[in-house]
Structure formats: C-alpha cells, structure tokens
Design an enzyme around this catalytic site. Sequence first.
Site, mmCIF file in Angstrom:
data_model
loop_
_atom_site.group_PDB
_atom_site.id
_atom_site.type_symbol
_atom_site.label_atom_id
_atom_site.label_comp_id
_atom_site.label_asym_id
_atom_site.label_seq_id
_atom_site.Cartn_x
_atom_site.Cartn_y
_atom_site.Cartn_z
ATOM 1 N N HIS A 80 42.388 54.195 31.234
ATOM 2 C CA HIS A 80 42.775 52.865 30.732
ATOM 3 C C HIS A 80 41.538 51.971 30.550
ATOM 4 O O HIS A 80 41.463 50.865 31.092
ATOM 5 C CB HIS A 80 43.798 52.190 31.672
ATOM 6 C CG HIS A 80 44.602 51.119 30.978
ATOM 7 N ND1 HIS A 80 45.905 50.836 31.304
ATOM 8 C CD2 HIS A 80 44.276 50.259 29.974
ATOM 9 C CE1 HIS A 80 46.344 49.838 30.538
ATOM 10 N NE2 HIS A 80 45.375 49.484 29.721
ATOM 11 N N ARG A 114 50.750 52.315 25.616
ATOM 12 C CA ARG A 114 51.187 52.329 27.008
ATOM 13 C C ARG A 114 51.705 53.721 27.330
ATOM 14 O O ARG A 114 52.260 54.398 26.457
ATOM 15 C CB ARG A 114 52.318 51.319 27.259
ATOM 16 C CG ARG A 114 51.862 49.874 27.372
ATOM 17 C CD ARG A 114 51.087 49.578 28.659
ATOM 18 N NE ARG A 114 50.642 48.199 28.711
ATOM 19 C CZ ARG A 114 49.448 47.753 28.307
ATOM 20 N NH1 ARG A 114 48.547 48.596 27.831
ATOM 21 N NH2 ARG A 114 49.138 46.487 28.401
HETATM 22 N N1 NAP Z 1 44.623 50.794 26.477
HETATM 23 C C1 NAP Z 1 44.144 49.565 26.484
HETATM 24 O O1 NAP Z 1 43.115 49.288 27.093
HETATM 25 C C2 NAP Z 1 44.860 48.509 25.681
HETATM 26 C C3 NAP Z 1 44.184 47.329 25.358
HETATM 27 C C4 NAP Z 1 44.840 46.378 24.594
HETATM 28 C C5 NAP Z 1 46.152 46.600 24.175
HETATM 29 N N2 NAP Z 1 46.785 47.758 24.515
HETATM 30 C C6 NAP Z 1 48.176 48.004 24.060
HETATM 31 O O2 NAP Z 1 48.238 47.881 22.641
HETATM 32 C C7 NAP Z 1 49.452 47.201 22.309
HETATM 33 C C8 NAP Z 1 49.362 46.603 20.915
HETATM 34 O O3 NAP Z 1 48.476 45.498 20.900
HETATM 35 P P1 NAP Z 1 48.365 44.522 19.623
HETATM 36 O O4 NAP Z 1 47.502 43.398 20.026
HETATM 37 O O5 NAP Z 1 48.020 45.311 18.415
HETATM 38 O O6 NAP Z 1 49.903 44.056 19.507
HETATM 39 P P2 NAP Z 1 50.599 43.245 18.322
HETATM 40 O O7 NAP Z 1 49.581 42.510 17.512
HETATM 41 O O8 NAP Z 1 51.715 42.471 18.948
HETATM 42 O O9 NAP Z 1 51.206 44.389 17.386
HETATM 43 C C9 NAP Z 1 52.276 45.195 17.788
HETATM 44 C C10 NAP Z 1 52.694 46.100 16.623
HETATM 45 O O10 NAP Z 1 53.699 47.015 17.097
HETATM 46 C C11 NAP Z 1 54.820 46.946 16.237
HETATM 47 N N3 NAP Z 1 56.081 47.186 16.961
HETATM 48 C C12 NAP Z 1 56.558 46.531 18.047
HETATM 49 N N4 NAP Z 1 57.772 47.007 18.386
HETATM 50 C C13 NAP Z 1 58.069 47.956 17.470
HETATM 51 C C14 NAP Z 1 59.200 48.802 17.265
HETATM 52 N N5 NAP Z 1 60.276 48.745 18.056
HETATM 53 N N6 NAP Z 1 59.157 49.674 16.232
HETATM 54 C C15 NAP Z 1 58.088 49.737 15.412
HETATM 55 N N7 NAP Z 1 56.986 48.953 15.536
HETATM 56 C C16 NAP Z 1 56.984 48.080 16.567
HETATM 57 C C17 NAP Z 1 54.819 45.547 15.676
HETATM 58 O O11 NAP Z 1 55.604 45.508 14.510
HETATM 59 P P3 NAP Z 1 55.755 44.166 13.607
HETATM 60 O O12 NAP Z 1 54.404 44.011 12.936
HETATM 61 O O13 NAP Z 1 56.823 44.494 12.632
HETATM 62 O O14 NAP Z 1 56.063 43.047 14.546
HETATM 63 C C18 NAP Z 1 53.317 45.312 15.455
HETATM 64 O O15 NAP Z 1 52.912 45.862 14.224
HETATM 65 C C19 NAP Z 1 49.602 46.192 23.444
HETATM 66 O O16 NAP Z 1 50.927 45.747 23.565
HETATM 67 C C20 NAP Z 1 49.150 46.993 24.643
HETATM 68 O O17 NAP Z 1 50.247 47.683 25.204
HETATM 69 C C21 NAP Z 1 46.163 48.707 25.263
#
Ligand code: NAP
Length: 309
Positions: free
Chosen positions: A272, A224
């Site tokens: 995006h 983000r």
């Molecule tokens: N650009 C785009 O088109 C697009 C598309 C899809 C998603 N995204 C972005 O990508 C993000 C991640 O997606 P995902 O599906 O991989 O999410 P996810 O499965 O929920 O994984 C999030 C990861 O971030 C870590 N995390 C969260 N808060 C943290 C903190 N304070 N310090 C350190 N690590 C932290 C989590 O740690 P833990 O494993 O310890 O819980 C987990 O490993 C989404 O939230 C979205 O914003 C962007």
Amino acid sequence: VVLLFKSDPDDTRGWTAELARRLPGVEVRTWPDVGDPADIEFCVGWAFPPGSLRGFPNLKGLQSLGAGVDHVFRDPDLPEALPIARIVDPYMTEDMTQWVMLNVLRFHKQDPDYRRLQAEGRWDELPPPSWRDRRVGVMGLGELGGHALERLRYFGYKLAGWSRTKKRIDRVETFAGEEGLRPFLARTDILVVLLPLTPETEDLLNRERLSRLPKGAFVINAGRGRLLVDEDLIAMLDSGHLGGAALDVFRQEPLAADHAFWKHPKVVITPHVSALTRAETAVPQIVENYRRALAGEPLLHPVDRRRRY
Ligand SMILES: NC(=O)c1ccc[n+]([C@@H]2O[C@H](COP(=O)([O-])OP(=O)(O)OC[C@H]3O[C@@H](n4cnc5c(N)ncnc54)[C@H](OP(=O)(O)O)[C@@H]3O)[C@@H](O)[C@H]2O)c1
C-alpha cells in the site's frame, strides 16, 4: 482546536508540525489526547475509531487523510450532517500514475517471464507483444484513473475506461455501468483498477467477472483490496486464465504472513505504497478546508455521502 488522528505514531509528528505551522493560533491535538471533546471543531485523519466522531458536539468537518474514504463509512455512528472531504493532490496522482506505468510495462514487456528465464540461465526469445495491439483498460475514471489514461496514451496502446457514469475521453473507448462491464472486460488484456470501495464495488472482481477477461490477461489493483475476491483471483491465476497480478492493496493490511499472495509466482506485491499522502503537499488543502468548515462554506474535494466516494 484541530484533532489529528494518525495510526502510525512515527509519522504523526511531521503532520502535527506542518499543521501547526500553517495554522498559527490554532491548537493541534493528536489522538488519543483529545482533552475536552467540546473543543474539537475539525478532525483530520485516517480511520477514526468507530463512534469517536459522534462524541465531539462542535465538530464542523472531517478531512480524510487519503483519497479514499471507505474508512470513514466504516463508522456506523458517523454524524449525519458532517461535511467530509478527501485528499486530491497532484503529487499523489502523479505518484500513482508512475506505479501504474511500472506495472503495465512490467506485464506488457513480459518481465515476469524474462525474470524466470534469467533465473534458469536461459537465453530464450519469447514472441514479442505489439504495443499497437495491447489493450489496456482502466476501471475508475476519476482523478487517478483519468490521469493514468492520459499517460498511457503516450505508449500507443488501445485504451478503454469504465466508470459509473458515461465519460467522453479523447482516444479512449469508454464504458459505463453494469451493461458496459462485460464488453469492457472482454477487450482488456491489462486491467488497471483504480475504483473506490463502496457497497456497489465491493467484491466486484469475482470469478465470474475475472473470467470475462481474455485468456492471459493481467490485473493491476491499487484501488482497494476488497474490490477483488482473493480466492477467485488465485484460482484464475492457477488455472492459467490470468497471466499475473500486481497488487498494492489488500482485504487485510498488513497482508497476513501466511497469505497465498506472498509466494505466488504470478503475484507482485507492494505494501500500500503506490501513492502516499505527504504532509508537505496535502496540508495546504487541509488548512483551506479547516477555514471553510468553520465558515460553514462547502469543502474542497467533498465526499458525496450517497455515492460514498
Ligand atoms: N493504493 C493507494 O495508495 C491509493 C492512493 C490513493 C487512492 N487510492 C484508491 O483509489 C480510489 C480512486 O481515487 P480517485 O481519486 O481517482 O477517486 P475519484 O476521483 O472519486 O474517482 C472514482 C472513479 O470510480 C468510478 N466509480 C465509482 N463507483 C463506481 C461504480 N459502482 N461503478 C463504476 N465506476 C465507479 C467513478 O465513476 P464516476 O466518474 O461515474 O463517478 C469515478 O470515475 C480511491 O477511492 C482509493 O480507494 C489508493
């Protein structure tokens, strides 16, 4: 009745049709044609206007149309006990991994430098980087970060990952929490950011933290825009501390026409689009979540309200 909210009206029809096709007998209404608010049992969308969900007395579940849910928590009137789900879609995950590969390879293979040399008509050979020595670090080891690392392994890089809770991943050096952040950044030449936006991660990549990266490091952000402080990134690129950045997400979208990122020689932008949610692959889990919400069962890919992701 299911209510769909889609900010892009051109795109709404395909979603409505796909939802209606897979939910025979269920009426799909599209925002702002809500009808009687008491009819709405399940909402599907991206950034419902703040306060709107509170107005549906029979709402049993909210399905985010994306993997990220920061848009959901922007609503200060979000109903307290409302179950919330996000999209986890292998198609989208693969799409993101390919965008990450594009940009890791772009920087690893010195593509920006060779494009500049081409523009000057110069046949110059730059000192070649070794993939054996290249240190790539991924922030966020969830669905997206975990998959990207799996693929990056094939290139032979030295890999590391950083998350909130400590992970064990084959042939990846893992770091966690605040105390793991400094050593993680210090060993990372190419930083891939796939974190969710939460109160803990907002502005995480500021000047102080970016300066922990080794000189010449690259930053790739598809998490983000608000994870990164724009002015600090630009200052670090201009000072020469950072070698380049590839950005898919921005603090304000669309990116303002006069934003410095547009014409910055070290910044590569995509609007995006690194991993879009597609109706075809996402609707089956939405349909299942509709069924679960009405049956009072736990949703697929639930969002933890306390962690906000
Ligand atoms: N650009 C785009 O088109 C697009 C598309 C899809 C998603 N995204 C972005 O990508 C993000 C991640 O997606 P995902 O599906 O991989 O999410 P996810 O499965 O929920 O994984 C999030 C990861 O971030 C870590 N995390 C969260 N808060 C943290 C903190 N304070 N310090 C350190 N690590 C932290 C989590 O740690 P833990 O494993 O310890 O819980 C987990 O490993 C989404 O939230 C979205 O914003 C962007």
